[in-house]
Enzyme design. Sequence first.
Site, mmCIF file in Angstrom:
data_model
loop_
_atom_site.group_PDB
_atom_site.id
_atom_site.type_symbol
_atom_site.label_atom_id
_atom_site.label_comp_id
_atom_site.label_asym_id
_atom_site.label_seq_id
_atom_site.Cartn_x
_atom_site.Cartn_y
_atom_site.Cartn_z
ATOM 1 N N GLN A 60 -3.526 1.791 -2.653
ATOM 2 C CA GLN A 60 -2.520 2.279 -3.579
ATOM 3 C C GLN A 60 -3.111 2.627 -4.948
ATOM 4 O OE1 GLN A 60 0.640 -0.989 -2.664
ATOM 5 N NE2 GLN A 60 1.764 0.808 -3.329
ATOM 6 N N HIS A 61 -2.332 3.389 -5.705
ATOM 7 C CA HIS A 61 -2.508 3.613 -7.143
ATOM 8 C C HIS A 61 -3.612 4.599 -7.535
ATOM 9 C CE1 HIS A 61 0.009 0.097 -7.273
ATOM 10 N NE2 HIS A 61 -0.956 -0.731 -6.964
ATOM 11 N N ASP A 120 -1.095 0.680 1.347
ATOM 12 C CA ASP A 120 -1.715 -0.254 2.277
ATOM 13 C C ASP A 120 -0.846 -1.466 2.600
ATOM 14 O OD1 ASP A 120 -2.048 -1.224 -0.309
ATOM 15 O OD2 ASP A 120 -4.225 -1.355 -0.193
#
Length: 476
Positions: free
Chosen positions: A71-72, A238
């Site tokens: 992520q991110h 994830d």
Amino acid sequence: MPLVAGIDSSTQSCKVVIRDSATGVLVRQGRASHPDGTEVHPDHWWTALQEAIAAAGGLDDVDAVSVGGQQHGMVCLDETGEVVRPALLWNDTRSARDAEELILDAGQGDPVAGSAYWASSTGTVPVASLTATKLRWLARNEPENARRTAAVCLPHDWLSWRLAGHGPGTGPESLELLRTDRSDASGTGYYSATNGGYLPEVLESTLGHLPILPGVVGPLEAAGKTPSGTLIGPGAGDNAAAGLGVSAAVGDVVISIGTSGTVFAVSDVPSQDASGLVAGFADATGNFLPLACTLNATRIFDATAALLGVSLTELGELALSAPEGADGLTLIPYFEGERTPNLPDATGSLHGLTLSNYKPANLARAAVEGVIGSLADGLSALQAQGVEARRIILVGGGAQSEAVQQVAASAFGLPVFVPRPGEYVADGAARQAAGVLTGQLPEWPLDGLTVNRGDSAGVAPFLERYRHYATKAAIG
């Protein structure tokens, strides 16, 4: 029967599993490594994905594929589809200052008011890991790259886009075909999990202009097709993909014990935690995924085993030979600071030492109880947000320890289910791909064992003592 593929593009590596869409039986799999670092050019992910697909025997006979990804991460593309600069990953902390400034700006200098604004608008108070903070860092430190950025996407979005045949040089029109899902979008800091939409005003205050953002598709909608016609699922962040991989439902709390610890739940109501302990993400099914993260988990086991000169297996055996509560020895495991609670400058501490209890077995037990105690605090933070917890699903490398399983069952006071070791993120992505084919998530069997709590009633005594000393650490 149709075959489906699930991809896990994580920080360290890319894994591909190919499964029977009806039964979930594993047909074949492949893996390739990613380079180290907190700043990585996305081309490395694409190369690793091709290697992992080849190792898994290719996708020629696969009907649908889906990508679970870290992520991110900030992936910036120019108007031609070229990557503007290497992606900043979730674990790149250079935007910590930007996170603080976003909070202060929203509260007009008041951090409490600012945190409340972010919690209510996005579900998550900004921290360095979020994409929004990285975009603000980009605008502040690399203004020319910020100006060149025509589109912003996340690692899993970019890989799905590449699988659909797009990429560098494909032109501005291809940027409009970027797709994501609500779970990954909810980790950006400019998407509202509650309302289901982007927040353009946040992008204006970070990047300075409004780039193209991936369209958010539904949980079982196709995000496109590969050039050969294979359906591409919406994908997921994830943790959300891992939730699919272990078939987590409302009432389940997934606790992952790896280098760090993660506690997240499937909930039918969104969370808005102004303290910042709980991130209010969305899941991959239409529900929500409130999440808390700790920095210290299996690294505490590694350090304690090294100190005692034993293997990790022997550490677990030592811990089981000691009584619950380790004869009064209590370890607060903030060795590298802590995130839940937010104590970045904290250190670990050992309490209750006496000549009679200072023994290897008690120290081993205290290490296990300390890590579980820290994760129990994460669970409490989720419950304070209204999360219903009926069962714990324990995953990660540390979950395979019998000592960890027994201490967890005692501390949480709930049944603890330990699935067989597996590639949960890739498996979840494959399960999503199967759902895209049929319009419904399949119920694949999941092997594992359930550890029930012993006869003790109420909160485990060691947990009360742990929280007493953890509170002192928080106060300073």
